[in-house]
Motif scaffolding. Structure first.
Motif, PDB file in Angstrom:
ATOM      1  N   LEU A 264       2.836 138.068  32.871  1.00  0.00           N
ATOM      2  CA  LEU A 264       2.835 139.040  34.026  1.00  0.00           C
ATOM      3  C   LEU A 264       4.182 139.844  33.803  1.00  0.00           C
ATOM      4  CD1 LEU A 264       2.528 136.666  37.087  1.00  0.00           C
ATOM      5  CD2 LEU A 264       1.416 138.821  36.697  1.00  0.00           C
ATOM      6  N   GLY A 265       4.201 141.096  33.695  1.00  0.00           N
ATOM      7  CA  GLY A 265       5.391 142.003  33.644  1.00  0.00           C
ATOM      8  C   GLY A 265       5.971 142.115  35.017  1.00  0.00           C
ATOM      9  N   ASP A 266       7.207 142.736  34.964  1.00  0.00           N
ATOM     10  CA  ASP A 266       7.912 142.865  36.344  1.00  0.00           C
ATOM     11  C   ASP A 266       7.111 144.041  37.305  1.00  0.00           C
ATOM     12  OD1 ASP A 266       9.958 141.397  35.410  1.00  0.00           O
ATOM     13  OD2 ASP A 266      11.237 142.997  34.913  1.00  0.00           O
ATOM     14  N   GLU A 267       6.452 144.751  36.711  1.00  0.00           N
ATOM     15  CA  GLU A 267       5.406 145.491  37.348  1.00  0.00           C
ATOM     16  C   GLU A 267       4.362 145.087  37.849  1.00  0.00           C
ATOM     17  OE1 GLU A 267       4.266 146.136  33.270  1.00  0.00           O
ATOM     18  OE2 GLU A 267       6.191 145.734  34.100  1.00  0.00           O
ATOM     19  N   ASP A 268       4.090 144.000  37.538  1.00  0.00           N
ATOM     20  CA  ASP A 268       2.867 143.200  37.784  1.00  0.00           C
ATOM     21  C   ASP A 268       2.969 142.166  39.000  1.00  0.00           C
ATOM     22  OD1 ASP A 268       1.577 144.263  36.061  1.00  0.00           O
ATOM     23  OD2 ASP A 268       2.000 142.651  34.557  1.00  0.00           O
TER      24      ASP A 268
ATOM     25  N   THR B 218      12.746 131.547  43.973  1.00  0.00           N
ATOM     26  CA  THR B 218      13.576 130.165  43.383  1.00  0.00           C
ATOM     27  C   THR B 218      13.992 130.281  41.927  1.00  0.00           C
ATOM     28  OG1 THR B 218      11.513 129.455  42.832  1.00  0.00           O
ATOM     29  CG2 THR B 218      12.072 128.844  45.084  1.00  0.00           C
ATOM     30  N   GLY B 219      14.768 129.548  41.613  1.00  0.00           N
ATOM     31  CA  GLY B 219      15.187 129.496  40.332  1.00  0.00           C
ATOM     32  C   GLY B 219      15.955 130.514  39.944  1.00  0.00           C
ATOM     33  N   GLY B 220      16.677 131.203  40.737  1.00  0.00           N
ATOM     34  CA  GLY B 220      17.715 132.355  40.394  1.00  0.00           C
ATOM     35  C   GLY B 220      16.952 133.461  40.211  1.00  0.00           C
ATOM     36  N   LEU B 221      15.570 133.642  40.627  1.00  0.00           N
ATOM     37  CA  LEU B 221      14.721 134.773  40.547  1.00  0.00           C
ATOM     38  C   LEU B 221      14.753 135.596  41.755  1.00  0.00           C
ATOM     39  CD1 LEU B 221      11.542 133.439  38.966  1.00  0.00           C
ATOM     40  CD2 LEU B 221      13.244 134.699  37.955  1.00  0.00           C
ATOM     41  N   PRO B 222      15.069 136.850  41.802  1.00  0.00           N
ATOM     42  CA  PRO B 222      15.044 137.591  43.162  1.00  0.00           C
ATOM     43  C   PRO B 222      13.775 137.497  43.712  1.00  0.00           C
ATOM     44  CG  PRO B 222      14.816 138.971  41.371  1.00  0.00           C
ATOM     45  CD  PRO B 222      15.033 137.626  40.629  1.00  0.00           C
ATOM     46  N   GLN B 223      13.677 137.529  45.113  1.00  0.00           N
ATOM     47  CA  GLN B 223      12.511 137.130  45.778  1.00  0.00           C
ATOM     48  C   GLN B 223      11.804 138.770  45.797  1.00  0.00           C
ATOM     49  OE1 GLN B 223      13.179 135.945  49.794  1.00  0.00           O
ATOM     50  NE2 GLN B 223      10.941 135.790  50.271  1.00  0.00           N
ATOM     51  N   ARG B 224      10.477 138.551  45.590  1.00  0.00           N
ATOM     52  CA  ARG B 224       9.934 139.745  45.583  1.00  0.00           C
ATOM     53  C   ARG B 224       8.548 139.656  46.407  1.00  0.00           C
ATOM     54  NH1 ARG B 224      10.228 142.226  40.185  1.00  0.00           N
ATOM     55  NH2 ARG B 224      12.373 142.138  39.719  1.00  0.00           N
ATOM     56  N   PRO B 225       7.918 140.869  46.794  1.00  0.00           N
ATOM     57  CA  PRO B 225       6.678 140.851  47.665  1.00  0.00           C
ATOM     58  C   PRO B 225       5.479 140.530  46.454  1.00  0.00           C
ATOM     59  CG  PRO B 225       7.315 143.058  47.210  1.00  0.00           C
ATOM     60  CD  PRO B 225       8.452 142.074  46.914  1.00  0.00           C
ATOM     61  N   ALA B 226       4.533 139.692  46.880  1.00  0.00           N
ATOM     62  CA  ALA B 226       3.510 139.244  46.142  1.00  0.00           C
ATOM     63  C   ALA B 226       2.059 139.666  46.658  1.00  0.00           C
ATOM     64  CB  ALA B 226       3.610 137.815  46.008  1.00  0.00           C
ATOM     65  N   GLY B 227       1.275 140.194  45.655  1.00  0.00           N
ATOM     66  CA  GLY B 227       0.096 140.517  46.027  1.00  0.00           C
ATOM     67  C   GLY B 227      -0.840 139.087  46.302  1.00  0.00           C
ATOM     68  N   ARG B 228      -2.086 139.430  46.442  1.00  0.00           N
ATOM     69  CA  ARG B 228      -2.996 138.259  46.685  1.00  0.00           C
ATOM     70  C   ARG B 228      -3.471 137.863  45.279  1.00  0.00           C
ATOM     71  NH1 ARG B 228      -4.457 136.858  51.610  1.00  0.00           N
ATOM     72  NH2 ARG B 228      -3.899 138.226  53.245  1.00  0.00           N
ATOM     73  N   VAL B 229      -3.640 136.369  44.938  1.00  0.00           N
ATOM     74  CA  VAL B 229      -4.280 135.921  44.055  1.00  0.00           C
ATOM     75  C   VAL B 229      -5.569 135.301  44.199  1.00  0.00           C
ATOM     76  CG1 VAL B 229      -4.066 134.412  42.138  1.00  0.00           C
ATOM     77  CG2 VAL B 229      -2.149 135.624  42.890  1.00  0.00           C
TER      78      VAL B 229
END
Length: 491
Positions: free
Chosen positions: A305-309, A340-351
């Motif tokens: 998964l890339g950042d843009e994904d 979590t784990g130091g990662l910035p919170q990002r909006p997520a699409g559906r899986v």
């Protein structure tokens, strides 16, 4: 010598075993002192390079080599040395007779090795007219071969043995000009491999890791957790070569089944399916316990998964132990969503996740699947079981046709990014159905990938295992990669 030990049964005993690694450690494998010496040598070479005393970078190998001319000459006389089985047998006989100490750099069984070398020869001969591509492939191969202890002097021994084997196999019709074309081809590949190895001096050739958990989910399948002794860089969706101390120098690729964990824990997971008796998977499933020390090669793979994904809608399809990299990708997706784990919170699409199996018993990680589905409202899980429709067979790729059909008819995926992992038959069927529904090919990331070492149709039937990926995704990774340049010392 294999120790007689029982599996760890309790958390307390597991902790004790982890703190006192067993005698079957990576340090006790063939050539342990040799690898330590090479590591010190590489450290000195890196120091000299940092201080500006190293060699100037070599020119681009591909620019200096007329591969097309050698390809025409080699192909003209190819019938004298094919199938490659006799040539390769003579090559190793010659090399081990003249340099017996080299035998310790190879696994005990040479069958796997011979098949890989045949594929490497076919790859070179078929692609010499594309030297840039060949050079890139062999630079990566040289990078990977650092873990085996291969040095430039060993390539010289290989070249001498190859020349002797060519003459012995071809007989009186052999021509000196053809032999020189083979030598130029080999040296071109070797120079690229040395370049790849030299470019990786700043990273370890391999990592040692202690087994912290070993759970038999089925008689033929185990889930392992391994704690590397130093930070191990990888990305969710990738795979790595693994060596068991029970089978020195026999490396096999397995998908990493967990997203990277923060230090100091940093554990990695593998889902290992036993593919037969006496192999690496057999050792890892049946004869590996908590406290054992394994060796890991560098991580590879582009099914990531890339950042843009992160915010895109995703389609994930898993069959068998192809669930391992998909699980790691889902863990990373969930971590990004929660921050979590130091990662910035990002909006997520559906899986949309489809998991296929021949029977309910084959869903060996059902509990983890249920937990993921319960925790994430943007994750939809569809299980596709074929136990009533699939006849009994030993073919691990059988029975995944309904999974491809279920994915294709379930929705419109043209705007999704798709990840597909599992046996080759399942991946091929699923990718074909998805492209037919309108998903662009560059929106589908999948293993297995086509094996670049496959001989031309009909040429390799006597050399080894037959069609590439005949077993599909074995042990959670593509057979094309397991059976390709990345396993063992082939060149």
């Amino acid at each position: 010598m294999q120790q007689s030990r029982q599996p760890v049964r309790s958390a307390s005993s597991a902790s004790s075993a982890s703190s006192a690694p067993s005698g079957r450690s990576a340090a006790s494998t063939v050539g342990g002192e040799y690898h330590a010496l090479l590591a010190r040598h590489d450290a000195m070479r890196l120091r000299r390079r940092i201080l500006g005393q190293g060699r100037a970078p070599a020119p681009e190998t591909a620019v200096l080599y007329d591969g097309a001319a050698d390809q025409r000459l080699i192909t003209q006389y190819l019938d004298l040395v094919t199938p490659f089985a006799d040539l390769i047998a003579h090559l190793y006989d010659e090399m081990f007779a003249r340099w017996p100490y080299l035998r310790s750099l190879f696994p005990a069984s040479m069958d796997f090795q011979r098949a890989h070398l045949a594929r490497a020869f076919w790859y070179l001969i078929e692609n010499l007219h594309r030297p840039d591509e060949v050079a890139a492939s062999f630079r990566q191969l040289g990078h990977d071969h650092r873990k085996l202890g291969v040095r430039p002097a060993h390539y010289e021994a290989f070249e001498a043995a190859l020349c002797a084997a060519l003459r012995r196999t071809a007989g009186p019709r052999w021509a000196e000009a053809v032999e020189q074309a083979w030598v130029r081809m080999l040296r071109f590949a070797v120079v690229s491999m040395v370049e790849g190895a030299d470019a990786a001096l700043a990273e370890p050739p391999c990592w040692q890791g202690t087994v912290t958990a070993h759970e038999r989910r089925r008689p033929d399948l185990a889930v392992l957790r391994v704690r590397p002794h130093e930070p191990y860089p990888y990305r969710a969706g990738q795979f790595a070569a693994v060596e068991s101390p029970l089978m020195p120098q026999a490396w096999r690729h397995y998908s990493l089944a967990s997203a990277p964990a923060p230090e100091p824990d940093g554990e990695v997971a593998f889902h290992i399916r036993r593919t037969g008796p006496g192999g690496v998977s057999d050792a890892l499933v049946r004869d590996t316990w908590v406290g054992d020390v394994l060796r890991l090669g560098p991580a590879h793979g582009t099914m990531t998964l890339g950042d843009e994904d992160r915010s895109r809608d995703l389609l994930m399809v898993a069959g068998g132990t192809g669930w391992a990299p998909i699980k790691a990708l889902l863990e990373e997706w969930a971590g990004r969503r929660r921050g979590t784990g130091g990662l910035p919170q990002r909006p997520a699409g559906r899986v949309h996740l489809f998991v296929g199996a021949r029977s309910r018993a084959d869903l060996y990680d059902a509990a983890a699947l249920d937990r993921l589905a319960a925790r994430h409202d943007r994750l939809r899980v569809v299980r596709v079981l074929d136990e009533d429709a699939v006849p009994e067979t030993d073919d691990p790729s059988a029975g995944y046709g309904p999974l491809a059909e279920a994915v294709a008819r379930d929705g419109q995926w043209s705007h999704h990014l798709a990840f597909v992992s599992g046996p080759a038959a399942m991946v091929g069927a699923t990718v074909a159905r998805l492209t037919a529904t309108g998903i662009p090919a560059d929106h589908i990331r999948h293993d297995p990938v086509p094996d670049p070492l496959t001989p031309p149709t009909g040429c390799g039937k006597a050399d080894g295992p037959g069609p590439v990926c005949v077993e599909g995704l074995v042990d959670g990774v593509p057979l094309g990669l397991k059976g390709g340049l990345k396993c063992g010392w082939e060149v």
